[in-house]
Design a protein around this motif. Sequence first.
Motif, short mmCIF file in Angstrom:
data_model
loop_
_atom_site.label_atom_id
_atom_site.label_comp_id
_atom_site.label_asym_id
_atom_site.label_seq_id
_atom_site.Cartn_x
_atom_site.Cartn_y
_atom_site.Cartn_z
N ALA A 53 0.82 -1.21 0.00
CA ALA A 53 0.00 0.00 0.00
C ALA A 53 0.86 1.26 0.00
O ALA A 53 0.45 2.30 -0.53
N ALA A 54 2.06 1.19 0.58
CA ALA A 54 2.91 2.37 0.71
C ALA A 54 3.31 2.94 -0.64
O ALA A 54 3.62 4.13 -0.75
N VAL A 57 0.22 5.31 -1.60
CA VAL A 57 -0.14 6.42 -0.71
C VAL A 57 0.36 7.77 -1.21
O VAL A 57 -0.34 8.79 -1.08
N PRO A 58 1.57 7.86 -1.79
CA PRO A 58 2.04 9.18 -2.26
C PRO A 58 1.11 9.87 -3.25
O PRO A 58 1.11 11.10 -3.33
N TRP A 59 0.31 9.11 -4.01
CA TRP A 59 -0.62 9.76 -4.93
C TRP A 59 -1.67 10.56 -4.16
O TRP A 59 -2.09 11.64 -4.59
N LEU A 107 11.97 -1.14 4.70
CA LEU A 107 11.29 -1.58 3.49
C LEU A 107 10.05 -0.72 3.22
O LEU A 107 9.76 -0.37 2.07
N LEU A 108 9.33 -0.36 4.28
CA LEU A 108 8.16 0.51 4.13
C LEU A 108 8.58 1.89 3.61
O LEU A 108 7.94 2.45 2.72
N THR A 109 9.67 2.41 4.16
CA THR A 109 10.18 3.71 3.70
C THR A 109 10.61 3.66 2.25
O THR A 109 10.33 4.58 1.46
N ALA A 110 11.28 2.57 1.86
CA ALA A 110 11.71 2.42 0.47
C ALA A 110 10.52 2.39 -0.48
O ALA A 110 10.52 3.05 -1.53
#
Length: 421
Positions: A53-54, A57-59, A107-110
């Motif tokens: 999902a990460a 999310v930026p969209w 990994l979530l940050t990447a």
Amino acid sequence: MSTDTTVRPDSGYHRVIGAAASSAVGDGMRFAALPLLSTAVLHDAFQVSAVTAATTVPWLLFGLPAGAYADRFERRLLMVLADLLRAAVLILTVVLLAAGWLTFWPLLTAAFLLGVGEVLFDCASFALLPSVVPKERLESANGRLFAVQTVGRDLLGQVVGGVLFTVGRAVPLLIDAVSFLLSAALLRGVRSPEAEPERQPTADRPRLLADIREGVVLVLRDPLLRALTVSAGVINAVYLGQIAVFVILVRDVLELPDAAYGALLAAGAVGGVVGSTVASRLTTAIGRVPALVGNLALMGIAGLAVAATDRVAVVTVAYCVTGFALMVWNVVAVSLRQTIIPDRMLGRATGVYRLFAWGTMPLGALVFGRVSASAGPRAAFALGGVVTLLTCLPIAYTLLRDGRMTDSSVTDRRKTPEDAA
């Protein structure tokens, strides 16, 4: 207005297409490898889904400001920076994996940063293309762009990514990083359009929020742009909702092996490639309104066909038709937006469009998942078919009332930014 329909060798168009092809193959490999990597190193279903999902999310967070920055800065440079960001993130991820430090939060940050790069790149790229291609060639150019992206990402990249992951967990990530570096190198050779310097930030420019508001107002106040945006939201909600329950249909209703699921997805991708290839010629032959409304109706009919049968051949053809119709719609709708939106507003309009169009996708997945759980996947496909067919009525009404839909009356507003006020 010039009637030249050729693409100049020095326009940068071929470099943009090459960059898109390179990054699409790498993206396909990453799309296949990242969930596999998450499953291998995390061993927790919630964390794996959070990483997936990460990337989207930026969209929701940055779609509007990214579009505004695509109108403020040189778009080619913004795309290069996005490529370099994603390459650096992937290389760092590989280093952490090799050192045994790749846990949930890194990994979530990447995944999140890769999504940020995608948002920046996409907002800038859809705004850049009209400046390197004559207006008369936009549909053909967009068709080729969508074709190389579909082949690279959905057909070649995902298959190769899954295979390479079995060779080594880091291999597809490293190749994806190389693809971004190659894309950046190609884009550096694209000449900056003459209009680019006008978008450089100055002391008297409006604030970022004012820029964003201007883009939102442009889309929401224009009946044609509003109709295209709402329709895209419906299409994406239905399409992702059907994708979410498609695996259940394949395994539990059609009783096919897991390998058949991938083959049926590939059939949809093949249909998409064909659609992107013929979209321009189809529009020339029948016109924009029949191309948009007709393919929207095709998507609805295909959904009803899947709901009404248990024959594998019919489902395969229907899914292929869905891919075809979806791609024709995308090519025609994107080209139309690029034609009628002023150049200085293209980045912001793309951000607004993507925010609304993609923001419905999680909702579609939830709704169709609930329908499938209570009434079966066939009911979900039937619902999608009915909703899509009903959408044809208001979109056809809006398109037929708008004089810009005819070839002779579409005004190229890309060079007249004052008209956007």
